[in-house]
Every structure is written in structure tokens, then in C-alpha cells.
Design an enzyme around this catalytic site. Sequence first.
Site, PDB file in Angstrom:
ATOM      1  N   GLU A 147       2.119  -5.954  -3.702  1.00 39.16           N
ATOM      2  CA  GLU A 147       1.539  -4.807  -4.402  1.00 39.16           C
ATOM      3  C   GLU A 147       2.043  -3.498  -3.813  1.00 39.16           C
ATOM      4  O   GLU A 147       2.110  -3.341  -2.597  1.00 39.16           O
ATOM      5  CB  GLU A 147       0.013  -4.879  -4.292  1.00 39.16           C
ATOM      6  CG  GLU A 147      -0.731  -3.722  -4.928  1.00 39.16           C
ATOM      7  CD  GLU A 147      -2.229  -3.910  -4.860  1.00 39.16           C
ATOM      8  OE1 GLU A 147      -2.952  -2.887  -4.835  1.00 39.16           O
ATOM      9  OE2 GLU A 147      -2.700  -5.062  -4.827  1.00 39.16           O
ATOM     10  N   HIS A 195       0.813  -1.228   0.000  1.00 36.91           N
ATOM     11  CA  HIS A 195       0.000   0.000   0.000  1.00 36.91           C
ATOM     12  C   HIS A 195       0.840   1.269   0.000  1.00 36.91           C
ATOM     13  O   HIS A 195       0.354   2.359   0.332  1.00 36.91           O
ATOM     14  CB  HIS A 195      -0.935   0.001   1.221  1.00 36.91           C
ATOM     15  CG  HIS A 195      -2.278   0.610   0.944  1.00 36.91           C
ATOM     16  ND1 HIS A 195      -2.641   1.855   1.397  1.00 36.91           N
ATOM     17  CD2 HIS A 195      -3.335   0.130   0.256  1.00 36.91           C
ATOM     18  CE1 HIS A 195      -3.879   2.132   1.022  1.00 36.91           C
ATOM     19  NE2 HIS A 195      -4.324   1.096   0.305  1.00 36.91           N
ATOM     20  N   HIS A 221      -7.140  -3.182 -10.688  1.00 40.84           N
ATOM     21  CA  HIS A 221      -7.398  -2.766  -9.307  1.00 40.84           C
ATOM     22  C   HIS A 221      -8.871  -2.367  -9.246  1.00 40.84           C
ATOM     23  O   HIS A 221      -9.336  -1.575 -10.047  1.00 40.84           O
ATOM     24  CB  HIS A 221      -6.491  -1.571  -8.982  1.00 40.84           C
ATOM     25  CG  HIS A 221      -6.690  -0.982  -7.635  1.00 40.84           C
ATOM     26  ND1 HIS A 221      -7.492   0.110  -7.411  1.00 40.84           N
ATOM     27  CD2 HIS A 221      -6.184  -1.320  -6.420  1.00 40.84           C
ATOM     28  CE1 HIS A 221      -7.461   0.432  -6.129  1.00 40.84           C
ATOM     29  NE2 HIS A 221      -6.681  -0.422  -5.503  1.00 40.84           N
TER      30      HIS A 221
END
Length: 441
Positions: A264, A240, A340
Site C-alpha cells: 500500500e 505509508h 481505507h
Amino acid sequence: MSANSPQPIGSTTLASEQSAQQAVYLPPSDLSKKYNKGIHLPTPTSAAPHPSASVPGSTKIKTIENFYVRPRWLFVRIETEGGVVGWGEGTLEGHTEAVQGSLKDVARRLIGWDAMNIEEIYTYLYRHRFYRGGEVLMSAMSGVDIALWDIKGKVLGVPVWELLGGKIRERCDVYGWVGGDRPSDVVEQAKVRKAQGFTRVKMNATESIGWLDSPHALDDTVKRLAEVKAIGIDAGLDFHGRVHKGMAKQLAAALEPHRPLFIEEPLLPGHVNELKDLYNKTTIPIALGERLFTRLDCRPYFEAGCIDIIQPDIAHAGGISETKKIAIMAEAYDIGVAPHCPLGPLAFAASLHIGFSTPNFVVCEMSWKMHYNTGGFDLFTYMTNPDVFKVEGGSVGLLTTPGLGIELDEDLIRREAAEAEKLEPWINPLFRGDDGMIREW
């Protein structure tokens, strides 16, 4: 000594001699036989064109509206002079009013344009207003673009994937979320996800973390991944952008033995060289892209060879038009596409149409029962045909009706938007460290 035991350099093994004498060919799999002549869906995937398709001027844009609805989504409704309605989504989490302001500007510009000329409208909105890109303008464009593809499919009587070159698969793999902004109870939640039909999940890697924190701050992350994988489900970890460089390389190394599906945003966008360094230190696939909004934004990462998966958000990255172009560009660099999508049903449906028509699609995020969907509002709340998103074997089947393939309860949307106008739009939580310093969320 077995056929494959180690041998001195230059010698041959029994296995190699046997292989040279007789090549062994396995029969084709059942799936190979099934799709030997291509993909043929047994049910109809088209309808008669809308009557307005043959009436001059009927596909001109008549109205453009937007509706902020809970939990945090911004829907766009476009209607043509011929009465065809298309829906899109321009959600930009935490910045709703900014996108609504941009949509007001877009609406006054586009009335009277032909809704069927999607590329012309996209080019006008992107190029002809001088200032380009950015999350606000691109999210407004996304909502409009998705709605235009919905209209075009409905006018012509075909699903959107048909307009994108036809289907290349009959199902799209998806993953659900476990944990929240401060991940906890992930094992029990992963068990629930597995029972719901998921084979993959994603969770936040860490809570709030310092720029240089104790190495022990990473221990729980590794433990959570090991426990989730132990129940027989794959897991991706979302850093994140919370984890800065010094900690990110430690965390990637600690996670590597447990083989996450991907990591990610291991570093914040913009750190291309630093991401390349991390890429060279780990075998874990690296994913990134929710905060990249055009092909130009993605280009440095493609050229640097520092990611394995690009994650454009179709509600931020210019809609179906730009997301498809990003996917095509990514294929040239052997990069997979994993949209996403922690958002609403329109963004999810649009992302699936990219998946159905794109060779390098790998998996799509799905917000069903996600931690942000509170107050009784969830992915299916505004839909009248939620069964089209049924998860089986970790995937969602082909959407087959014209346009995006989902049906919305417009009356409910209008009522909810009227209520939501009285409330403060969703904003993301504020993270602070022990010293009071603001940290990355």
C-alpha cells in the site's frame, strides 16, 4: 512417462488426447447451489417507512451538528424537521479543527434543504462553491453525505445498500492491524487476530526510513512478513509513503518471494509515472488511494494502469456518494476496491454498505483494537449494537436495519465531545532521522 511430461513441439500428450476424447465437467460447488437463484437473506431487511415520509416538508434539514470524540473521530449529526436523525463521519486525522470550520460553513448553507435529495446537495457542495476537492472540504462533505444516506434509509425503512442497487454479497471481507507506527511484536499480535476471526492483517512495512538508507534497513520488514505468513494468515504491507523510490523498488523485490496480499502506498501520491515503473517491476498487487479525494484524483492512476486496488477513504472522499462512483469507475479498469478505514463505526458501516453493493469490492480495513485507539476508546465504544460488526471467517455479515444499520449512544457522544473539547485533538507523530531531518510519517 506421465500424461503431462514435457513433449517435443508439435506433438500431443496423453492428457490432451484424453481431454479431446471426453470433456470433464466438475459439479457445481455447494455455494453455487446455495446462490443458484441469487442472494436471498432469510431475515427481513426492511421496516415500515418513517411517518415523516408522507408529510410534506418533514424531510427538510433542521440542524447539523458535529462532535469531536476520542480517540480521533469527528461525527456529524443531521436531524430533519420530521425528527429523523442521521449520523455521518468526517474524520480527517490530525486536522479536526479545519474540518469543523468547514462544517460550520456547510451547516449554515444547508438548513432547509431536502435531506432526501442527496445528489443535489452533493452537487451543490462540490460544484457551486467554486473551490473544489481537497481533504478538508471533502471530509466535511463526507460527514454530511453519510448522514444523509443514513436519513434516507431510515425514512424509507431500508438499509443503505438497498438504495445503492441492492446487495451483491452477504458478507464483506475485512482485515485488522498488527504492529504500530514502529512495527513490533507482529507475530504475537497476528496470532491474536487469527483467534479473533481474521484471516488477513495489515502492518506498516517500515519504521522511519531515510531517502536512501542501508539495504539492511529492509531486512526486518521481510522477516516480519515471513513470520506472520508462517502462522497461516495473509498480510498486506503499508509503505505509508515513507519509502522513497530508490528503496521502494528494493523492498518490493525482497518481499515478492513471500507474496504479501498487497503493498500500500509504495510511493507518495502524485508520482504516477514512478508508480507505473514500480508496477512493471513487481507482481505484488499495488494499492493506493487514502490521499485521493475524488474521481478526478483517481483518474490518472486508473489511466496509467499503475495500481490493482483503489483505497478511497469514505470519510475523506466525499462519503458514500463519491466512493460509490470511484468504485464504479475502477471496475472499468479491472481495479478492485478496498476502502481505507482506520476510523470510527460510522465510516466503517458506510464502507461496508459500499462493499455489500459493489462487484469489485475486495476487502475493508477495520479499526477494532487498532494501535491508535487508546485511552479505552475503540470501534465499539459509542455503539449500542456492536454485535453487527462481529468478525467470522475473516468477514462481517450484512447490515440489515434501516440506514447505516448501527445504533449510537448519543448521550455518551455528547458527554465525550464536551470532555474532548478541553483537550488537544489527535495529531500524528513526528519522525526525524539521525541527522535531525524530518522524515515521512
